[in-house]
Design a protein around this motif. Structure first.
Motif, PDB file in Angstrom:
ATOM      1  N   SER A  69       8.587   7.472   0.781  1.00 47.34           N
ATOM      2  CA  SER A  69       7.218   7.194   1.220  1.00 47.34           C
ATOM      3  C   SER A  69       7.200   6.092   2.264  1.00 47.34           C
ATOM      4  CB  SER A  69       6.358   6.735   0.033  1.00 47.34           C
ATOM      5  OG  SER A  69       6.287   7.731  -0.942  1.00 47.34           O
TER       6      SER A  69
ATOM      7  N   ARG B 141       0.880  -1.174   0.000  1.00 47.55           N
ATOM      8  CA  ARG B 141       0.000   0.000   0.000  1.00 47.55           C
ATOM      9  C   ARG B 141       0.907   1.211   0.000  1.00 47.55           C
ATOM     10  NH1 ARG B 141      -3.889  -2.295   4.365  1.00 47.55           N
ATOM     11  NH2 ARG B 141      -5.198  -3.580   3.040  1.00 47.55           N
ATOM     12  N   LEU B 142       0.581   2.160  -0.880  1.00 43.77           N
ATOM     13  CA  LEU B 142       1.421   3.336  -1.076  1.00 43.77           C
ATOM     14  C   LEU B 142       0.538   4.567  -1.233  1.00 43.77           C
ATOM     15  CD1 LEU B 142       4.353   4.422  -1.810  1.00 43.77           C
ATOM     16  CD2 LEU B 142       3.680   4.034  -4.180  1.00 43.77           C
ATOM     17  N   ALA B 143       0.923   5.649  -0.574  1.00 39.56           N
ATOM     18  CA  ALA B 143       0.190   6.908  -0.723  1.00 39.56           C
ATOM     19  C   ALA B 143       0.493   7.491  -2.092  1.00 39.56           C
ATOM     20  CB  ALA B 143       0.590   7.878   0.376  1.00 39.56           C
ATOM     21  N   SER B 144      -0.548   7.892  -2.809  1.00 37.43           N
ATOM     22  CA  SER B 144      -0.396   8.517  -4.122  1.00 37.43           C
ATOM     23  C   SER B 144      -1.216   9.805  -4.132  1.00 37.43           C
ATOM     24  CB  SER B 144      -0.882   7.563  -5.219  1.00 37.43           C
ATOM     25  OG  SER B 144      -2.294   7.563  -5.285  1.00 37.43           O
TER      26      SER B 144
ATOM     27  N   VAL C 139      -4.476   6.370  -1.066  1.00 42.20           N
ATOM     28  CA  VAL C 139      -3.702   5.152  -0.832  1.00 42.20           C
ATOM     29  C   VAL C 139      -4.119   4.111  -1.858  1.00 42.20           C
ATOM     30  CG1 VAL C 139      -3.198   3.304   0.800  1.00 42.20           C
ATOM     31  CG2 VAL C 139      -3.445   5.649   1.611  1.00 42.20           C
TER      32      VAL C 139
ATOM     33  N   SER D 281      -3.440   0.074  -3.321  1.00 45.12           N
ATOM     34  CA  SER D 281      -2.892  -1.261  -3.088  1.00 45.12           C
ATOM     35  C   SER D 281      -2.443  -1.774  -4.435  1.00 45.12           C
ATOM     36  CB  SER D 281      -3.949  -2.191  -2.508  1.00 45.12           C
ATOM     37  OG  SER D 281      -4.304  -1.782  -1.217  1.00 45.12           O
TER      38      SER D 281
END
Length: 180
Positions: free
Chosen positions: A169, A129-132, A136, A138
């Motif tokens: 991040s 999971r990454l903040a964009s 967020v 997946s």
């Protein structure tokens, strides 16, 4: 026999144009042979690994290094190139500062790519999971290159993230691919 030895010595004389070109061809052929050996070895080793990210990086780096060493050795053997090499080295230092400032984002991605490959915080096949900018996401890690990391989200869209963003991040690893 001494006539043949003298002819070969004359042909390989780095002070003559013919000798410099012939030596260049020999160095290029040797470097290409070593690069081919590196590629073949990397393929063979890669068949036995579950995660080939670091192997691909090391293989590409070794190939560039072989050609660079070949060029340096060639420039050292040819006397006319030694003087030119000294002048180019002085000019290259100024150019490298200018290029470094102009390409700081690209160089940042490259250094971050080294870190991702060497420290292995994430690996190909991991679910993260990454903040964009859209929130967020997946996604599964598909490719980790030196400049970018390619993710595939739940809707099968490719998300291409610069490596300096990946390193800066907070990443939540949801699942790690087994065998990695």
């Amino acid at each position: 026999m001494s006539y043949l030895g003298n002819a070969v010595t004359t042909m390989l004389n780095p002070k003559s144009l013919m000798g410099a070109v012939l030596l260049g061809a020999i160095v290029l052929a040797l470097a290409s042979t070593v690069v081919m050996f590196v590629r073949r070895s990397a393929r063979r080793v890669g068949e036995h690994l579950s995660d080939v990210t670091a192997l691909r990086f090391v293989s590409a780096f070794a190939q560039v290094l072989v050609y660079l060493i070949g060029f340096v050795l060639y420039a050292h053997v040819v006397p006319e190139l030694r003087a030119l090499g000294t002048a180019l080295l002085a000019g290259a230092s100024v150019v490298s500062v200018v290029v470094g400032l102009a390409a700081k984002d690209t160089l940042g991605n490259l250094v971050a790519g080294f870190s991702l490959v060497l420290y292995r915080q994430i690996r190909v096949g991991d679910m993260i999971r990454l903040a964009s900018p859209l929130g967020v996401i997946s996604a599964e890690v598909q490719i980790i290159s030196l400049g970018f990391t390619v993710l595939v989200d739940e809707e099968k869209h490719e998300v291409i993230v610069p490596n300096n963003i990946m390193m800066g991040s907070t990443i939540i690893r949801v699942a790690r691919e087994t065998g990695h």
